[in-house]
Design an enzyme around this catalytic site. Structure first.
Site, PDB file in Angstrom:
ATOM      1  N   ASN A 187       0.874  -1.171   0.000  1.00 14.04           N
ATOM      2  CA  ASN A 187       0.000   0.000   0.000  1.00 14.04           C
ATOM      3  C   ASN A 187       0.912   1.221   0.000  1.00 14.04           C
ATOM      4  O   ASN A 187       1.481   1.570   1.027  1.00 14.04           O
ATOM      5  CB  ASN A 187      -0.891  -0.030   1.252  1.00 14.04           C
ATOM      6  CG  ASN A 187      -1.702   1.251   1.421  1.00 14.04           C
ATOM      7  OD1 ASN A 187      -1.768   2.076   0.509  1.00 14.04           O
ATOM      8  ND2 ASN A 187      -2.314   1.414   2.581  1.00 14.04           N
ATOM      9  N   LYS A 230       0.134   4.259  -0.323  1.00 13.89           N
ATOM     10  CA  LYS A 230      -0.492   5.461   0.241  1.00 13.89           C
ATOM     11  C   LYS A 230      -0.232   6.660  -0.682  1.00 13.89           C
ATOM     12  O   LYS A 230      -0.187   6.487  -1.896  1.00 13.89           O
ATOM     13  CB  LYS A 230      -0.007   5.694   1.676  1.00 13.89           C
ATOM     14  CG  LYS A 230      -0.133   4.407   2.522  1.00 13.89           C
ATOM     15  CD  LYS A 230       0.018   4.619   3.984  1.00 13.89           C
ATOM     16  CE  LYS A 230      -0.175   3.282   4.710  1.00 13.89           C
ATOM     17  NZ  LYS A 230      -0.161   3.402   6.157  1.00 13.89           N
ATOM     18  N   HIS A 248      -9.585   1.504   4.267  1.00 10.55           N
ATOM     19  CA  HIS A 248      -8.346   1.610   5.043  1.00 10.55           C
ATOM     20  C   HIS A 248      -8.587   2.542   6.234  1.00 10.55           C
ATOM     21  O   HIS A 248      -9.357   3.502   6.128  1.00 10.55           O
ATOM     22  CB  HIS A 248      -7.221   2.144   4.161  1.00 10.55           C
ATOM     23  CG  HIS A 248      -5.887   2.088   4.846  1.00 10.55           C
ATOM     24  ND1 HIS A 248      -5.476   3.047   5.738  1.00 10.55           N
ATOM     25  CD2 HIS A 248      -4.895   1.155   4.795  1.00 10.55           C
ATOM     26  CE1 HIS A 248      -4.273   2.713   6.202  1.00 10.55           C
ATOM     27  NE2 HIS A 248      -3.902   1.565   5.642  1.00 10.55           N
ATOM     28  N   GLU A 272      -6.969   4.880   7.417  1.00 12.06           N
ATOM     29  CA  GLU A 272      -6.722   6.306   7.142  1.00 12.06           C
ATOM     30  C   GLU A 272      -7.920   6.933   6.436  1.00 12.06           C
ATOM     31  O   GLU A 272      -8.222   8.113   6.636  1.00 12.06           O
ATOM     32  CB  GLU A 272      -5.422   6.463   6.332  1.00 12.06           C
ATOM     33  CG  GLU A 272      -4.206   6.198   7.218  1.00 12.06           C
ATOM     34  CD  GLU A 272      -3.008   5.617   6.502  1.00 12.06           C
ATOM     35  OE1 GLU A 272      -2.935   5.668   5.262  1.00 12.06           O
ATOM     36  OE2 GLU A 272      -2.117   5.090   7.209  1.00 12.06           O
ATOM     37  N   GLU A 308      -5.965  -4.809  10.209  1.00 15.82           N
ATOM     38  CA  GLU A 308      -4.907  -3.847  10.490  1.00 15.82           C
ATOM     39  C   GLU A 308      -5.222  -3.116  11.797  1.00 15.82           C
ATOM     40  O   GLU A 308      -5.992  -2.148  11.798  1.00 15.82           O
ATOM     41  CB  GLU A 308      -4.799  -2.824   9.361  1.00 15.82           C
ATOM     42  CG  GLU A 308      -4.489  -3.441   8.008  1.00 15.82           C
ATOM     43  CD  GLU A 308      -3.867  -2.426   7.055  1.00 15.82           C
ATOM     44  OE1 GLU A 308      -2.734  -2.661   6.622  1.00 15.82           O
ATOM     45  OE2 GLU A 308      -4.499  -1.395   6.787  1.00 15.82           O
ATOM     46  N   GLY A 344       2.159   2.145  10.764  1.00 13.74           N
ATOM     47  CA  GLY A 344       3.147   3.217  10.665  1.00 13.74           C
ATOM     48  C   GLY A 344       3.806   3.574  11.983  1.00 13.74           C
ATOM     49  O   GLY A 344       4.486   4.590  12.086  1.00 13.74           O
ATOM     50  N   SER A 376       2.932  -2.309  10.352  1.00 12.65           N
ATOM     51  CA  SER A 376       4.368  -2.425  10.638  1.00 12.65           C
ATOM     52  C   SER A 376       4.931  -3.808  10.349  1.00 12.65           C
ATOM     53  O   SER A 376       5.786  -4.299  11.070  1.00 12.65           O
ATOM     54  CB  SER A 376       4.670  -1.997  12.083  1.00 12.65           C
ATOM     55  OG  SER A 376       4.334  -0.628  12.270  1.00 12.65           O
TER      56      SER A 376
HETATM   57  P1  PGA Z   1       2.557   0.135   7.652  1.00 12.00           P
HETATM   58  O1  PGA Z   1       1.143   0.404   6.972  1.00 12.00           O
HETATM   59  O2  PGA Z   1       3.099  -1.152   7.085  1.00 12.00           O
HETATM   60  O3  PGA Z   1       3.405   1.328   7.263  1.00 12.00           O
HETATM   61  O4  PGA Z   1       2.333   0.050   9.117  1.00 12.00           O
HETATM   62  C1  PGA Z   1       0.240  -0.651   6.726  1.00 12.00           C
HETATM   63  C2  PGA Z   1      -1.017  -0.096   6.092  1.00 12.00           C
HETATM   64  O5  PGA Z   1      -1.429   1.007   6.445  1.00 12.00           O
HETATM   65  O6  PGA Z   1      -1.622  -0.744   5.219  1.00 12.00           O
END
Ligand code: PGA
Length: 250
Positions: free
Chosen positions: A10, A12, A96, A98, A168, A174, A213
Protein backbone atom coordinates in the site's frame (compact mmCIF):
# COMPACT_ATOMS: atom_id res chain seq x y z
CA UNK A 1 -7.74 -25.48 2.17
CA UNK A 2 -4.59 -24.08 0.60
CA UNK A 3 -4.65 -20.32 0.30
CA UNK A 4 -1.93 -18.71 -1.84
CA UNK A 5 -0.19 -16.02 0.18
CA UNK A 6 -0.84 -12.45 -0.98
CA UNK A 7 1.70 -9.72 -0.29
CA UNK A 8 0.25 -6.33 -1.22
CA UNK A 9 2.06 -3.02 -0.98
CA UNK A 10 0.00 0.00 0.00
CA UNK A 11 1.97 2.97 -1.28
CA UNK A 12 -0.49 5.46 0.24
CA UNK A 13 0.17 9.05 -0.99
CA UNK A 14 3.71 8.31 -2.12
CA UNK A 15 5.55 7.92 -5.42
CA UNK A 16 5.41 10.13 -8.48
CA UNK A 17 5.31 8.37 -11.83
CA UNK A 18 9.08 8.82 -12.17
CA UNK A 19 9.72 7.31 -8.73
CA UNK A 20 7.28 4.47 -9.25
CA UNK A 21 8.85 3.42 -12.52
CA UNK A 22 12.21 3.11 -10.80
CA UNK A 23 10.74 1.08 -7.95
CA UNK A 24 8.99 -1.32 -10.34
CA UNK A 25 12.17 -1.76 -12.39
CA UNK A 26 13.99 -2.85 -9.24
CA UNK A 27 11.17 -5.26 -8.29
CA UNK A 28 11.10 -6.69 -11.83
CA UNK A 29 14.73 -7.71 -11.46
CA UNK A 30 13.72 -9.93 -8.53
CA UNK A 31 10.52 -11.34 -9.98
CA UNK A 32 11.84 -14.91 -9.74
CA UNK A 33 11.51 -14.71 -5.93
CA UNK A 34 7.75 -14.07 -6.29
CA UNK A 35 6.98 -17.52 -7.65
CA UNK A 36 4.23 -19.35 -5.79
CA UNK A 37 2.95 -16.16 -4.16
CA UNK A 38 0.62 -13.39 -5.24
CA UNK A 39 2.25 -9.96 -5.20
CA UNK A 40 0.53 -6.62 -5.69
CA UNK A 41 1.30 -2.93 -5.42
CA UNK A 42 -1.34 -0.27 -4.78
CA UNK A 43 -0.12 3.14 -6.01
CA UNK A 44 -2.02 6.45 -6.05
CA UNK A 45 -4.55 6.93 -8.89
CA UNK A 46 -2.22 9.22 -10.87
CA UNK A 47 0.41 6.50 -11.07
CA UNK A 48 -1.80 3.45 -11.80
CA UNK A 49 -1.57 3.46 -15.61
CA UNK A 50 2.21 3.86 -15.62
CA UNK A 51 2.62 1.09 -13.03
CA UNK A 52 0.32 -1.27 -14.93
CA UNK A 53 2.50 -0.72 -18.02
CA UNK A 54 5.69 -1.15 -15.99
CA UNK A 55 4.67 -4.52 -14.46
CA UNK A 56 3.72 -6.09 -17.81
CA UNK A 57 5.20 -9.56 -18.12
CA UNK A 58 5.84 -9.88 -14.36
CA UNK A 59 3.75 -11.65 -11.71
CA UNK A 60 3.13 -8.26 -10.03
CA UNK A 61 -0.50 -7.13 -10.05
CA UNK A 62 -1.77 -3.62 -9.42
CA UNK A 63 -4.44 -2.27 -7.09
CA UNK A 64 -6.04 1.09 -6.37
CA UNK A 65 -6.52 2.56 -2.90
CA UNK A 66 -10.20 3.51 -3.12
CA UNK A 67 -13.24 3.27 -5.39
CA UNK A 68 -16.63 5.00 -5.46
CA UNK A 69 -19.94 3.11 -5.38
CA UNK A 70 -21.71 4.94 -8.20
CA UNK A 71 -21.16 4.13 -11.88
CA UNK A 72 -20.58 7.79 -12.71
CA UNK A 73 -21.91 11.20 -11.74
CA UNK A 74 -21.40 14.30 -9.64
CA UNK A 75 -18.84 12.98 -7.14
CA UNK A 76 -15.92 15.38 -7.43
CA UNK A 77 -12.62 13.76 -6.53
CA UNK A 78 -13.85 10.16 -6.75
CA UNK A 79 -13.12 7.34 -9.20
CA UNK A 80 -15.50 4.58 -10.34
CA UNK A 81 -14.94 0.83 -10.54
CA UNK A 82 -15.33 0.92 -14.33
CA UNK A 83 -12.56 3.50 -14.54
CA UNK A 84 -10.29 1.22 -12.54
CA UNK A 85 -11.22 -1.79 -14.69
CA UNK A 86 -10.33 0.18 -17.78
CA UNK A 87 -6.71 0.79 -16.68
CA UNK A 88 -6.91 -2.22 -15.81
CA UNK A 89 -6.25 -2.78 -12.12
CA UNK A 90 -6.84 -6.09 -10.35
CA UNK A 91 -7.28 -5.12 -6.69
CA UNK A 92 -8.74 -2.21 -4.77
CA UNK A 93 -8.20 -1.38 -1.09
CA UNK A 94 -11.45 -0.38 0.61
CA UNK A 95 -11.97 1.12 4.06
CA UNK A 96 -8.35 1.61 5.04
CA UNK A 97 -8.17 3.08 8.55
CA UNK A 98 -6.72 6.31 7.14
CA UNK A 99 -9.86 6.67 5.00
CA UNK A 100 -12.00 5.94 8.05
CA UNK A 101 -10.00 8.35 10.24
CA UNK A 102 -9.48 11.33 7.91
CA UNK A 103 -12.14 11.04 5.21
CA UNK A 104 -15.28 9.98 7.01
CA UNK A 105 -15.35 6.41 5.70
CA UNK A 106 -17.86 4.24 7.59
CA UNK A 107 -18.82 0.58 7.45
CA UNK A 108 -21.84 1.68 5.40
CA UNK A 109 -19.76 3.42 2.71
CA UNK A 110 -17.22 0.58 2.80
CA UNK A 111 -20.08 -1.80 2.05
CA UNK A 112 -21.30 0.33 -0.86
CA UNK A 113 -17.81 0.59 -2.33
CA UNK A 114 -17.27 -3.14 -1.85
CA UNK A 115 -20.44 -4.10 -3.72
CA UNK A 116 -19.49 -1.78 -6.62
CA UNK A 117 -15.96 -3.22 -6.80
CA UNK A 118 -17.28 -6.80 -6.86
CA UNK A 119 -19.86 -5.97 -9.52
CA UNK A 120 -17.04 -4.66 -11.72
CA UNK A 121 -14.91 -7.76 -11.21
CA UNK A 122 -12.25 -6.09 -9.08
CA UNK A 123 -10.76 -7.97 -6.13
CA UNK A 124 -11.44 -5.85 -3.05
CA UNK A 125 -9.13 -5.75 -0.03
CA UNK A 126 -11.42 -4.67 2.81
CA UNK A 127 -9.66 -3.29 5.90
CA UNK A 128 -10.81 -3.64 9.50
CA UNK A 129 -9.05 -3.05 12.80
CA UNK A 130 -9.35 -1.51 16.24
CA UNK A 131 -7.92 1.72 17.69
CA UNK A 132 -5.45 1.61 20.56
CA UNK A 133 -8.02 2.78 23.12
CA UNK A 134 -10.42 0.09 21.91
CA UNK A 135 -7.77 -2.62 22.36
CA UNK A 136 -6.92 -1.29 25.82
CA UNK A 137 -10.62 -1.35 26.74
CA UNK A 138 -10.86 -4.99 25.58
CA UNK A 139 -13.18 -4.02 22.73
CA UNK A 140 -11.17 -5.51 19.86
CA UNK A 141 -13.50 -8.44 19.35
CA UNK A 142 -16.64 -6.29 19.43
CA UNK A 143 -15.15 -3.67 17.11
CA UNK A 144 -13.98 -6.04 14.38
CA UNK A 145 -17.17 -8.11 14.67
CA UNK A 146 -19.27 -5.03 13.90
CA UNK A 147 -16.91 -3.91 11.13
CA UNK A 148 -17.07 -7.31 9.45
CA UNK A 149 -20.84 -7.63 9.79
CA UNK A 150 -21.62 -4.16 8.45
CA UNK A 151 -18.86 -3.90 5.84
CA UNK A 152 -19.78 -7.26 4.30
CA UNK A 153 -23.56 -6.86 4.52
CA UNK A 154 -25.45 -8.40 1.62
CA UNK A 155 -22.49 -10.33 0.18
CA UNK A 156 -23.22 -13.73 -1.35
CA UNK A 157 -20.88 -16.63 -0.64
CA UNK A 158 -19.45 -16.27 -4.16
CA UNK A 159 -18.82 -12.57 -3.56
CA UNK A 160 -17.14 -13.29 -0.25
CA UNK A 161 -14.91 -15.84 -1.99
CA UNK A 162 -13.77 -13.04 -4.33
CA UNK A 163 -12.96 -10.70 -1.42
CA UNK A 164 -9.74 -10.29 0.55
CA UNK A 165 -9.89 -8.98 4.12
CA UNK A 166 -7.06 -7.18 5.88
CA UNK A 167 -6.86 -6.98 9.66
CA UNK A 168 -4.91 -3.85 10.49
CA UNK A 169 -4.81 -2.84 14.15
CA UNK A 170 -4.72 0.95 13.86
CA UNK A 171 -2.15 1.26 16.65
CA UNK A 172 0.28 -0.83 14.60
CA UNK A 173 0.05 1.17 11.36
CA UNK A 174 3.15 3.22 10.67
CA UNK A 175 4.14 3.07 14.34
CA UNK A 176 6.75 0.31 14.26
CA UNK A 177 4.59 -1.47 16.88
CA UNK A 178 3.45 -4.69 15.29
CA UNK A 179 0.86 -7.01 16.76
CA UNK A 180 2.52 -10.13 18.10
CA UNK A 181 1.95 -13.22 15.96
CA UNK A 182 -0.33 -14.56 18.72
CA UNK A 183 -2.37 -11.33 18.93
CA UNK A 184 -2.75 -11.21 15.16
CA UNK A 185 -3.62 -14.91 14.84
CA UNK A 186 -6.28 -14.58 17.55
CA UNK A 187 -8.09 -11.86 15.60
CA UNK A 188 -7.67 -13.68 12.29
CA UNK A 189 -9.18 -16.83 13.81
CA UNK A 190 -12.09 -14.74 15.07
CA UNK A 191 -12.59 -13.21 11.61
CA UNK A 192 -12.64 -16.62 9.99
CA UNK A 193 -15.10 -17.90 12.56
CA UNK A 194 -17.37 -14.92 11.89
CA UNK A 195 -17.20 -15.56 8.14
CA UNK A 196 -17.98 -19.23 8.68
CA UNK A 197 -21.01 -18.26 10.78
CA UNK A 198 -22.30 -15.82 8.16
CA UNK A 199 -21.32 -17.57 4.90
CA UNK A 200 -20.39 -21.17 5.68
CA UNK A 201 -17.51 -23.21 4.29
CA UNK A 202 -16.39 -20.54 1.81
CA UNK A 203 -14.75 -18.85 4.82
CA UNK A 204 -11.90 -21.33 4.51
CA UNK A 205 -10.94 -20.00 1.07
CA UNK A 206 -10.98 -16.29 2.01
CA UNK A 207 -7.57 -14.70 2.35
CA UNK A 208 -7.02 -12.74 5.55
CA UNK A 209 -4.07 -10.36 5.43
CA UNK A 210 -2.31 -8.80 8.39
CA UNK A 211 -1.21 -5.16 8.16
CA UNK A 212 0.58 -2.85 10.56
CA UNK A 213 4.37 -2.43 10.64
CA UNK A 214 5.06 -5.71 8.88
CA UNK A 215 8.81 -5.79 8.12
CA UNK A 216 11.28 -8.45 6.95
CA UNK A 217 12.25 -9.18 10.57
CA UNK A 218 8.71 -9.99 11.78
CA UNK A 219 7.05 -11.20 8.56
CA UNK A 220 8.01 -14.88 8.74
CA UNK A 221 6.48 -15.35 12.18
CA UNK A 222 3.29 -13.51 11.30
CA UNK A 223 2.91 -15.24 7.94
CA UNK A 224 3.37 -18.70 9.43
CA UNK A 225 0.25 -18.36 11.60
CA UNK A 226 -2.53 -20.67 10.40
CA UNK A 227 -5.05 -17.92 9.59
CA UNK A 228 -2.67 -15.24 8.27
CA UNK A 229 -2.66 -15.50 4.49
CA UNK A 230 -0.50 -12.54 3.58
CA UNK A 231 0.29 -8.95 4.37
CA UNK A 232 -0.80 -5.42 3.54
CA UNK A 233 2.46 -3.53 3.69
CA UNK A 234 2.74 0.24 3.99
CA UNK A 235 6.16 1.74 4.72
CA UNK A 236 8.20 -1.35 3.88
CA UNK A 237 6.57 -1.63 0.42
CA UNK A 238 8.36 1.57 -0.66
CA UNK A 239 11.75 -0.02 -0.05
CA UNK A 240 12.68 -2.71 -2.57
CA UNK A 241 14.88 -4.72 -0.19
CA UNK A 242 12.31 -4.64 2.61
CA UNK A 243 9.37 -5.49 0.33
CA UNK A 244 11.33 -8.34 -1.27
CA UNK A 245 12.39 -9.52 2.19
CA UNK A 246 8.75 -9.85 3.18
CA UNK A 247 7.85 -11.59 -0.08
CA UNK A 248 10.66 -14.08 0.43
CA UNK A 249 9.49 -14.94 3.94
CA UNK A 250 5.92 -15.61 2.77
P1 PGA B 1 2.56 0.13 7.65
O1 PGA B 1 1.14 0.40 6.97
O2 PGA B 1 3.10 -1.15 7.09
O3 PGA B 1 3.40 1.33 7.26
O4 PGA B 1 2.33 0.05 9.12
C1 PGA B 1 0.24 -0.65 6.73
C2 PGA B 1 -1.02 -0.10 6.09
O5 PGA B 1 -1.43 1.01 6.45
O6 PGA B 1 -1.62 -0.74 5.22
Amino acid sequence: MARTKLIAGNWKMNQTVAEATGLIAALRAQAAAMEGKDVAVCPPFTTLAAVVAAVAGTPIRVGAQNVHWADSGAYTGEVSAAMLREIPVTYVIIGHSERRQYFGETDKTVNQRLLAALKAGLTPIVCVGELLQQREANQTEAVVTTQIRDSLAGLSAAQLAATVIAYEPVWAIGTGKTASPEQAQAVHALLRALLRQSHGAVADSVRLLYGGSMKPNNAAQLLSQPDIDGGLIGGASLDVEQFMGIIKSA
